[in-house]
Design a protein around this motif. Structure first.
Motif, short mmCIF file in Angstrom:
data_model
loop_
_atom_site.label_atom_id
_atom_site.label_comp_id
_atom_site.label_asym_id
_atom_site.label_seq_id
_atom_site.Cartn_x
_atom_site.Cartn_y
_atom_site.Cartn_z
N VAL A 28 0.91 -1.18 0.04
CA VAL A 28 0.09 0.03 0.01
C VAL A 28 0.69 1.33 0.02
CG1 VAL A 28 -1.69 1.46 1.52
CG2 VAL A 28 -1.95 -1.13 1.12
N LEU A 29 1.78 1.27 0.70
CA LEU A 29 2.73 2.35 0.73
C LEU A 29 3.52 2.56 -0.34
CD1 LEU A 29 4.48 2.07 4.44
CD2 LEU A 29 2.45 3.68 3.63
N LEU A 30 4.13 1.44 -1.28
CA LEU A 30 4.54 1.59 -2.62
C LEU A 30 3.54 2.02 -3.66
CD1 LEU A 30 6.60 -1.63 -2.50
CD2 LEU A 30 7.76 0.63 -2.50
N VAL A 31 2.30 1.85 -3.51
CA VAL A 31 1.56 2.18 -4.36
C VAL A 31 1.19 3.67 -4.29
CG1 VAL A 31 -1.03 2.05 -5.36
CG2 VAL A 31 0.20 -0.01 -4.90
N GLY A 32 1.20 3.90 -2.91
CA GLY A 32 0.94 5.29 -2.67
C GLY A 32 2.10 6.19 -3.30
N SER A 33 3.30 5.39 -3.00
CA SER A 33 4.71 6.42 -3.49
C SER A 33 4.41 6.62 -5.06
CB SER A 33 5.76 5.74 -3.00
OG SER A 33 6.78 6.18 -3.64
N VAL A 34 3.86 5.45 -5.55
CA VAL A 34 3.79 5.91 -7.23
C VAL A 34 2.89 6.80 -7.63
CG1 VAL A 34 3.06 4.19 -9.27
CG2 VAL A 34 4.61 3.33 -7.57
N VAL A 35 1.89 6.72 -6.79
CA VAL A 35 0.69 7.74 -7.25
C VAL A 35 1.20 9.10 -7.05
CG1 VAL A 35 -1.66 8.64 -6.57
CG2 VAL A 35 -1.13 6.17 -6.84
N LEU A 36 1.63 9.19 -5.92
CA LEU A 36 2.42 10.64 -5.43
C LEU A 36 3.56 11.15 -6.48
CD1 LEU A 36 2.56 10.73 -1.72
CD2 LEU A 36 1.12 12.13 -3.22
N SER A 37 4.34 9.95 -7.01
CA SER A 37 5.31 10.61 -7.95
C SER A 37 4.67 10.69 -9.39
CB SER A 37 6.48 9.36 -8.06
OG SER A 37 7.40 9.71 -8.93
N ALA A 38 3.61 10.20 -9.91
CA ALA A 38 3.11 10.05 -11.05
C ALA A 38 2.29 11.43 -11.28
CB ALA A 38 2.04 9.02 -11.45
N HIS A 46 13.06 12.87 -11.98
CA HIS A 46 13.64 11.63 -13.03
C HIS A 46 12.61 10.68 -13.02
CE1 HIS A 46 17.27 13.67 -13.62
NE2 HIS A 46 17.53 13.54 -12.47
N GLY A 47 11.56 10.42 -12.16
CA GLY A 47 10.58 9.26 -12.21
C GLY A 47 10.98 8.02 -11.73
N TYR A 48 12.08 7.98 -10.97
CA TYR A 48 12.58 6.73 -10.53
C TYR A 48 11.69 6.24 -9.45
CZ TYR A 48 16.99 8.07 -12.77
OH TYR A 48 17.99 8.45 -13.84
N GLY A 49 10.80 6.74 -8.85
CA GLY A 49 10.22 6.38 -7.67
C GLY A 49 8.92 5.68 -8.23
N ILE A 50 8.53 6.17 -9.65
CA ILE A 50 7.47 5.35 -10.18
C ILE A 50 8.03 3.78 -10.55
CG2 ILE A 50 6.23 5.27 -12.43
CD1 ILE A 50 6.05 8.32 -12.46
N PHE A 51 8.99 3.90 -10.96
CA PHE A 51 9.64 2.36 -11.55
C PHE A 51 9.93 1.60 -10.40
CE2 PHE A 51 10.94 5.40 -15.04
CZ PHE A 51 10.37 4.75 -16.02
N ALA A 52 10.46 2.08 -9.34
CA ALA A 52 10.80 1.48 -8.20
C ALA A 52 9.56 0.94 -7.45
CB ALA A 52 11.90 2.25 -7.31
N GLY A 53 8.53 1.71 -7.18
CA GLY A 53 7.23 1.44 -6.79
C GLY A 53 6.67 0.08 -7.54
N ILE A 54 6.85 0.23 -8.88
CA ILE A 54 6.27 -0.67 -9.63
C ILE A 54 6.85 -2.27 -9.46
CG2 ILE A 54 5.69 -1.47 -12.12
CD1 ILE A 54 4.81 1.55 -12.49
N LEU A 55 8.24 -1.92 -9.55
CA LEU A 55 9.04 -3.14 -9.75
C LEU A 55 9.19 -3.85 -8.44
CD1 LEU A 55 11.39 -4.94 -10.91
CD2 LEU A 55 12.88 -3.38 -9.71
N PHE A 56 8.96 -3.02 -7.04
CA PHE A 56 8.87 -3.57 -5.78
C PHE A 56 7.62 -4.23 -5.45
CE2 PHE A 56 12.58 -0.74 -4.55
CZ PHE A 56 13.58 -1.59 -4.60
N THR A 57 6.61 -3.40 -6.09
CA THR A 57 5.05 -4.20 -6.04
C THR A 57 5.12 -5.42 -6.73
OG1 THR A 57 4.23 -1.92 -5.43
CG2 THR A 57 2.73 -3.45 -6.20
N ALA A 58 5.68 -5.39 -7.77
CA ALA A 58 5.49 -6.74 -8.63
C ALA A 58 6.33 -7.78 -8.03
CB ALA A 58 5.81 -6.41 -9.85
N ILE A 59 7.40 -7.51 -7.32
CA ILE A 59 8.04 -8.54 -6.45
C ILE A 59 7.11 -8.87 -5.21
CG2 ILE A 59 9.91 -8.97 -5.29
CD1 ILE A 59 11.61 -7.19 -7.25
N LEU A 60 6.64 -8.01 -4.56
CA LEU A 60 5.93 -8.37 -3.39
C LEU A 60 4.72 -9.00 -3.45
CD1 LEU A 60 6.98 -5.39 -0.92
CD2 LEU A 60 7.92 -7.83 -0.96
#
Length: 79
Positions: A28-38, A46-60
């Motif tokens: 939930v925190l990662l998805v919130g981070s992605v939304v705030l970054s987007a 640079h938008g690295y928060g979007i990529f990191a959030g999506i990647l870590f969410t996909a792993i978890l």
């Protein structure tokens, strides 16, 4: 009266449920981070928060699913 085996199974079931809850909270925190970054609400030029959030969410997500299925199977077996 509870046998040691059922008590240990109950403890293990609660640990699995706690691990699932922690991972769900992190997702939930990662998805919130992605939304705030987007939306541009966070300082991520640079938008690295979007990529990191999506990647870590996909792993978890599979880990959370496996923990939930393990919890459900332990719960069914206990009845």
């Amino acid at each position: 009266m509870d046998t040691p085996e059922s008590t240990s199974r109950t403890v293990f079931r609660r640990v699995v449920l706690g691990a699932f809850a922690c991972i769900a909270a992190v997702i939930v925190l990662l998805v919130g981070s992605v939304v705030l970054s987007a939306t541009g609400s966070s300082s991520d030029p640079h938008g690295y928060g979007i990529f990191a959030g999506i990647l870590f969410t996909a792993i978890l997500m599979p880990v959370a699913l496996a923990l939930w299925l393990l919890y459900r199977s332990l719960r069914r077996r206990g009845k």
